[in-house]
Enzyme design. Structure first.
Site, PDB file in Angstrom:
ATOM      1  N   ASP A  67      30.349  22.632   9.460  1.00  0.00           N
ATOM      2  CA  ASP A  67      31.082  23.894   9.541  1.00  0.00           C
ATOM      3  C   ASP A  67      30.391  24.755  10.589  1.00  0.00           C
ATOM      4  O   ASP A  67      29.262  25.220  10.371  1.00  0.00           O
ATOM      5  CB  ASP A  67      31.071  24.579   8.174  1.00  0.00           C
ATOM      6  CG  ASP A  67      31.872  25.874   8.141  1.00  0.00           C
ATOM      7  OD1 ASP A  67      32.225  26.388   9.231  1.00  0.00           O
ATOM      8  OD2 ASP A  67      32.126  26.387   7.041  1.00  0.00           O
ATOM      9  N   SER A  76      40.134  30.854  25.883  1.00  0.00           N
ATOM     10  CA  SER A  76      41.569  31.162  25.814  1.00  0.00           C
ATOM     11  C   SER A  76      41.978  32.339  26.702  1.00  0.00           C
ATOM     12  O   SER A  76      41.267  33.350  26.795  1.00  0.00           O
ATOM     13  CB  SER A  76      42.011  31.453  24.374  1.00  0.00           C
ATOM     14  OG  SER A  76      43.378  31.849  24.337  1.00  0.00           O
ATOM     15  N   TYR A  96      42.358  37.060  16.678  1.00  0.00           N
ATOM     16  CA  TYR A  96      42.189  35.876  17.535  1.00  0.00           C
ATOM     17  C   TYR A  96      41.880  36.315  18.967  1.00  0.00           C
ATOM     18  O   TYR A  96      40.928  35.822  19.589  1.00  0.00           O
ATOM     19  CB  TYR A  96      43.448  35.020  17.510  1.00  0.00           C
ATOM     20  CG  TYR A  96      43.400  33.839  18.447  1.00  0.00           C
ATOM     21  CD1 TYR A  96      42.716  32.677  18.088  1.00  0.00           C
ATOM     22  CD2 TYR A  96      44.036  33.872  19.694  1.00  0.00           C
ATOM     23  CE1 TYR A  96      42.663  31.576  18.939  1.00  0.00           C
ATOM     24  CE2 TYR A  96      43.979  32.787  20.546  1.00  0.00           C
ATOM     25  CZ  TYR A  96      43.300  31.647  20.173  1.00  0.00           C
ATOM     26  OH  TYR A  96      43.245  30.571  21.025  1.00  0.00           O
ATOM     27  N   ASN A  97      42.669  37.252  19.490  1.00  0.00           N
ATOM     28  CA  ASN A  97      42.408  37.779  20.832  1.00  0.00           C
ATOM     29  C   ASN A  97      40.998  38.354  20.929  1.00  0.00           C
ATOM     30  O   ASN A  97      40.270  38.126  21.898  1.00  0.00           O
ATOM     31  CB  ASN A  97      43.400  38.899  21.178  1.00  0.00           C
ATOM     32  CG  ASN A  97      44.821  38.396  21.376  1.00  0.00           C
ATOM     33  OD1 ASN A  97      45.062  37.204  21.420  1.00  0.00           O
ATOM     34  ND2 ASN A  97      45.753  39.317  21.481  1.00  0.00           N
ATOM     35  N   ALA A  98      40.615  39.113  19.904  1.00  0.00           N
ATOM     36  CA  ALA A  98      39.308  39.765  19.901  1.00  0.00           C
ATOM     37  C   ALA A  98      38.183  38.736  19.913  1.00  0.00           C
ATOM     38  O   ALA A  98      37.175  38.907  20.605  1.00  0.00           O
ATOM     39  CB  ALA A  98      39.178  40.667  18.676  1.00  0.00           C
TER      40      ALA A  98
END
Length: 321
Positions: A111, A188, A201-203
């Site tokens: 993990d 990304s 997600y963007n952050a």
């Protein structure tokens, strides 16, 4: 001296537009330099990956899996990592990588959001192979954000996407310094464009870009860092089925049905090819770079475009049909 200009609203704006005008004037030269670099790199010899050791996180599917195959074709030894799940394909990926030409493949379940487990798989990789040449930080999740969902449910996004890259990087750097190795991080394009509904997600991806751009100054030129900013790639993470398995918004259609996408095979091949040529900034599909330019130079236009285009497309994703 400079405060005089920046403290006044008119002169502050004037300085900005003067700089913008100068940028536009020299843009042909910048484009020419970019073209020369691109052409020169196409004739530049590739790094010989034979018997070199590549560690890839998030390697049981998607881009991570396909990058493992691309490295295998180049004769690299692989350590592939994924979280242990009942449906995990990691062992199958290891077998396929051997068939593609990798002389030795080590697969480990871990993990990446747990610091001790990251230390473990880096140490196990070096213990098994005796070295580490490339670290590919690829593990990530992408639930779609909404203000109507309990925000605490998005905590794993930062844990996996950000810390899940930083932790293995921290433990790998001493070994990469010995081999003059490389760190490849899947950050990304969302980390730059901040598309609607990307939210946490963007952050997490923007944090990766900021962290690794800063880290360059500490480890260069001994260790090379390649930051990968991708658009929509037709992998599992952009499917409606994937969205229903997350804590985020559930979709009824795949993102690939309404947004322009690139095939994952072509994407993985392009990433590994550019990394082996020494690239430090990789964007696929290439047209995404133009959107970066618009975002930074014309932010208001970018906001208008994003609101109109992405909002209308998102409605189609939720309605289905």
């Amino acid at each position: 001296m400079y405060e005089t200009f920046f403290n006044n609203n008119f002169t502050n704006a004037l300085v900005y537009y003067v700089f913008l005008l100068l940028l536009l004037l020299i843009s042909p030269l910048l484009f020419l330099c970019e073209l020369i670099i691109t052409v020169r790199s196409s004739f530049q010899g590739d790094e010989n990956m034979s018997k070199k050791v590549v560690l890839i996180t998030g390697a049981s599917s998607g881009i991570g899996e396909l990058m493992a195959y691309e490295y295998a074709k180049r004769g690299a030894c692989l350590a592939i990592i994924a979280i242990k799940e009942p449906e995990s394909r990691l062992e199958q990926v290891a077998n396929t990588a051997r068939e593609h030409g990798s002389p030795d493949v080590l697969f480990l379940f871990a993990d990446v959001s747990k610091v001790d487990e990251c230390r473990m798989f880096v140490e196990e990789t070096v213990k098994h192979f005796g070295q580490l040449d490339h670290l590919v930080c690829n593990a990530g999740i992408g639930p779609i954000y909404s203000i109507d969902i309990d925000v605490s449910k998005f905590e794993p996004v930062m844990d996996i996407n950000f810390w899940g890259s930083v932790y293995p990087t921290h433990f790998a750097i001493p070994h990469l310094e010995k081999s003059n190795g490389k760190i490849i991080v899947n950050a990304s394009g969302s980390g730059v464009l901040n598309i609607p509904k990307g939210g946490v997600y963007n952050a997490s991806k923007a944090a990766l870009i900021s962290f690794y751009e800063s880290l360059r100054h500490e480890v260069s030129p001994t260790v090379t860092i390649a930051i990968v900013t991708l658009g929509f790639i037709r992998t599992n993470i952009i499917t409606a089925k994937y969205s229903t398995s997350t804590a985020g918004v559930h979709l009824r259609r795949d993102l690939g049905d309404v947004y322009p996408t690139m095939s994952p095979d072509a994407c993985a091949k392009a990433i590994v090819a550019e990394v082996c040529k020494g690239a430090t900034s990789i964007t696929q599909p290439r047209f995404i770079k133009a959107l970066f330019l618009i975002k930074y130079i014309f932010p208001e236009s970018h906001h208008i475009y994003s609101n109109i285009y992405f909002a209308s497309m998102f409605e189609k994703l939720q309605k289905g049909g």
